[in-house]
Write a protein that holds these residues in place. Structure first.
Motif, PDB file in Angstrom:
ATOM      1  N   LYS A 232      29.593  10.100 -16.351  1.00  0.00           N
ATOM      2  CA  LYS A 232      29.180  11.314 -15.638  1.00  0.00           C
ATOM      3  C   LYS A 232      29.824  11.366 -14.257  1.00  0.00           C
ATOM      4  N   PRO A 233      29.907  12.569 -13.675  1.00  0.00           N
ATOM      5  CA  PRO A 233      30.440  12.691 -12.308  1.00  0.00           C
ATOM      6  C   PRO A 233      29.564  11.938 -11.299  1.00  0.00           C
ATOM      7  N   LEU A 234      30.163  11.559 -10.198  1.00  0.00           N
ATOM      8  CA  LEU A 234      29.477  10.788  -9.163  1.00  0.00           C
ATOM      9  C   LEU A 234      28.175  11.440  -8.720  1.00  0.00           C
ATOM     10  N   GLU A 235      28.174  12.756  -8.537  1.00  0.00           N
ATOM     11  CA  GLU A 235      26.967  13.427  -8.051  1.00  0.00           C
ATOM     12  C   GLU A 235      25.813  13.313  -9.046  1.00  0.00           C
ATOM     13  N   ASN A 236      26.113  13.247 -10.327  1.00  0.00           N
ATOM     14  CA  ASN A 236      25.054  13.063 -11.328  1.00  0.00           C
ATOM     15  C   ASN A 236      24.521  11.632 -11.320  1.00  0.00           C
ATOM     16  N   ARG A 237      25.420  10.677 -11.136  1.00  0.00           N
ATOM     17  CA  ARG A 237      24.995   9.269 -11.106  1.00  0.00           C
ATOM     18  C   ARG A 237      24.091   8.973  -9.914  1.00  0.00           C
ATOM     19  N   VAL A 238      24.447   9.498  -8.737  1.00  0.00           N
ATOM     20  CA  VAL A 238      23.590   9.228  -7.575  1.00  0.00           C
ATOM     21  C   VAL A 238      22.240   9.927  -7.717  1.00  0.00           C
ATOM     22  N   ARG A 239      22.216  11.090  -8.389  1.00  0.00           N
ATOM     23  CA  ARG A 239      20.935  11.751  -8.659  1.00  0.00           C
ATOM     24  C   ARG A 239      20.083  10.910  -9.611  1.00  0.00           C
ATOM     25  N   GLU A 240      20.694  10.307 -10.625  1.00  0.00           N
ATOM     26  CA  GLU A 240      19.963   9.443 -11.556  1.00  0.00           C
ATOM     27  C   GLU A 240      19.364   8.240 -10.826  1.00  0.00           C
ATOM     28  N   ILE A 241      20.133   7.669  -9.908  1.00  0.00           N
ATOM     29  CA  ILE A 241      19.634   6.535  -9.119  1.00  0.00           C
ATOM     30  C   ILE A 241      18.465   6.984  -8.247  1.00  0.00           C
ATOM     31  N   TYR A 242      18.649   8.102  -7.563  1.00  0.00           N
ATOM     32  CA  TYR A 242      17.587   8.627  -6.696  1.00  0.00           C
ATOM     33  C   TYR A 242      16.317   8.921  -7.490  1.00  0.00           C
ATOM     34  N   ASP A 243      16.458   9.598  -8.630  1.00  0.00           N
ATOM     35  CA  ASP A 243      15.296   9.935  -9.447  1.00  0.00           C
ATOM     36  C   ASP A 243      14.587   8.675  -9.944  1.00  0.00           C
ATOM     37  N   GLY A 244      15.359   7.674 -10.358  1.00  0.00           N
ATOM     38  CA  GLY A 244      14.763   6.429 -10.835  1.00  0.00           C
ATOM     39  C   GLY A 244      14.002   5.701  -9.741  1.00  0.00           C
ATOM     40  N   LEU A 245      14.598   5.605  -8.559  1.00  0.00           N
ATOM     41  CA  LEU A 245      13.914   4.934  -7.449  1.00  0.00           C
ATOM     42  C   LEU A 245      12.700   5.731  -6.986  1.00  0.00           C
ATOM     43  N   SER A 246      12.807   7.051  -6.992  1.00  0.00           N
ATOM     44  CA  SER A 246      11.653   7.880  -6.614  1.00  0.00           C
ATOM     45  C   SER A 246      10.483   7.632  -7.554  1.00  0.00           C
TER      46      SER A 246
ATOM     47  N   ALA B  86       3.679 -15.477  -3.919  1.00  0.00           N
ATOM     48  CA  ALA B  86       4.338 -14.278  -4.443  1.00  0.00           C
ATOM     49  C   ALA B  86       4.070 -14.129  -5.938  1.00  0.00           C
ATOM     50  N   THR B  87       3.840 -12.888  -6.337  1.00  0.00           N
ATOM     51  CA  THR B  87       3.608 -12.558  -7.737  1.00  0.00           C
ATOM     52  C   THR B  87       4.514 -11.402  -8.118  1.00  0.00           C
ATOM     53  N   ILE B  88       5.196 -11.525  -9.247  1.00  0.00           N
ATOM     54  CA  ILE B  88       6.047 -10.446  -9.727  1.00  0.00           C
ATOM     55  C   ILE B  88       5.174  -9.338 -10.295  1.00  0.00           C
ATOM     56  N   VAL B  89       5.443  -8.104  -9.866  1.00  0.00           N
ATOM     57  CA  VAL B  89       4.708  -6.936 -10.342  1.00  0.00           C
ATOM     58  C   VAL B  89       5.539  -6.194 -11.392  1.00  0.00           C
ATOM     59  N   GLU B  90       6.810  -6.002 -11.116  1.00  0.00           N
ATOM     60  CA  GLU B  90       7.679  -5.211 -11.977  1.00  0.00           C
ATOM     61  C   GLU B  90       9.124  -5.524 -11.619  1.00  0.00           C
ATOM     62  N   ALA B  91       9.997  -5.440 -12.580  1.00  0.00           N
ATOM     63  CA  ALA B  91      11.437  -5.570 -12.340  1.00  0.00           C
ATOM     64  C   ALA B  91      12.143  -4.709 -13.360  1.00  0.00           C
ATOM     65  N   GLY B  92      13.274  -4.169 -12.982  1.00  0.00           N
ATOM     66  CA  GLY B  92      13.989  -3.328 -13.922  1.00  0.00           C
ATOM     67  C   GLY B  92      15.354  -2.925 -13.421  1.00  0.00           C
ATOM     68  N   VAL B  93      15.992  -2.117 -14.230  1.00  0.00           N
ATOM     69  CA  VAL B  93      17.331  -1.621 -13.923  1.00  0.00           C
ATOM     70  C   VAL B  93      17.341  -0.113 -14.142  1.00  0.00           C
ATOM     71  N   ILE B  94      17.902   0.589 -13.186  1.00  0.00           N
ATOM     72  CA  ILE B  94      18.120   2.028 -13.314  1.00  0.00           C
ATOM     73  C   ILE B  94      19.580   2.185 -13.714  1.00  0.00           C
ATOM     74  N   ARG B  95      19.803   2.725 -14.895  1.00  0.00           N
ATOM     75  CA  ARG B  95      21.159   2.852 -15.419  1.00  0.00           C
ATOM     76  C   ARG B  95      21.664   4.280 -15.232  1.00  0.00           C
ATOM     77  N   ALA B  96      22.856   4.373 -14.657  1.00  0.00           N
ATOM     78  CA  ALA B  96      23.508   5.665 -14.486  1.00  0.00           C
ATOM     79  C   ALA B  96      24.738   5.677 -15.392  1.00  0.00           C
ATOM     80  N   ASP B  97      24.942   6.759 -16.099  1.00  0.00           N
ATOM     81  CA  ASP B  97      26.042   6.878 -17.047  1.00  0.00           C
ATOM     82  C   ASP B  97      27.369   6.945 -16.304  1.00  0.00           C
ATOM     83  N   ALA B  98      28.230   5.945 -16.517  1.00  0.00           N
ATOM     84  CA  ALA B  98      29.516   5.853 -15.818  1.00  0.00           C
ATOM     85  C   ALA B  98      30.462   6.997 -16.199  1.00  0.00           C
TER      86      ALA B  98
END
Length: 168
Positions: free
Chosen positions: A75-89, A61-73
């Protein structure tokens, strides 16, 4: 009571070229020596962690990338889940994993509100995987610890030590 992790999933079809300067710079077939790319996701409403590894047919196994997608606590829930979705996309678009591993929900019945809130982060993570056409495998935190160091009930220190033995 021992948990046995499922075997690593097998590759699928012809892969598209990757933009990360990895061995996938050219399209190839699953019969080639190219490693399988696995994306691990640890969902959270404020911080969603991710890591990408390439695993060869020999299990290296070789590490390619690692990171954290931060959502602003704040902000409303719908904005946070969009930030997570956009980051993972973005991660899917940049690295083209073959499969994704998403941590299963871990919460006791003593904290049902936490379980419900975490379900939002997990659900949007699964949505990002599905929209990217990526096959998903789900594991509990205990199964991951068992797979890494052979024991599922310990703190992060021992997990970090096992991790360093695998990837250093």
């Amino acid at each position: 009571d021992t948990l046995t992790p499922a075997p690593l999933p097998q590759g699928r079809g012809v892969r598209s070229p990757c933009r990360c300067r990895c061995p996938r710079s050219k399209a190839h077939s699953p019969r080639s020596a190219a490693p399988m790319r696995i994306l691990g996701i640890d969902p959270g409403l404020q911080r969603t962690g991710y890591g990408l590894i390439d695993v060869t047919a020999t299990g290296r196994a070789t590490i390619v990338e690692a990171g954290v997608i931060r959502a602003d606590a704040r902000k409303p829930l719908e904005n946070r889940v969009r930030e997570i979705y956009d980051g993972l996309s973005s991660v899917f678009g940049d690295f083209h994993p073959d499969v994704a591993v998403v941590e299963e929900l871990f919460s006791t019945y003593g904290h049902p509100k936490t379980a419900i809130l975490m379900g939002h982060a997990r659900g949007v993570s699964l949505l990002a995987c599905s929209r990217a056409g990526c096959r998903v495998f789900e594991y509990t935190p205990q199964q991951v610890k068992l797979a890494v160091v052979g024991y599922g009930k310990f703190g992060f220190g021992l997990f970090s030590f096992g991790y360093s033995l695998i990837f250093d």
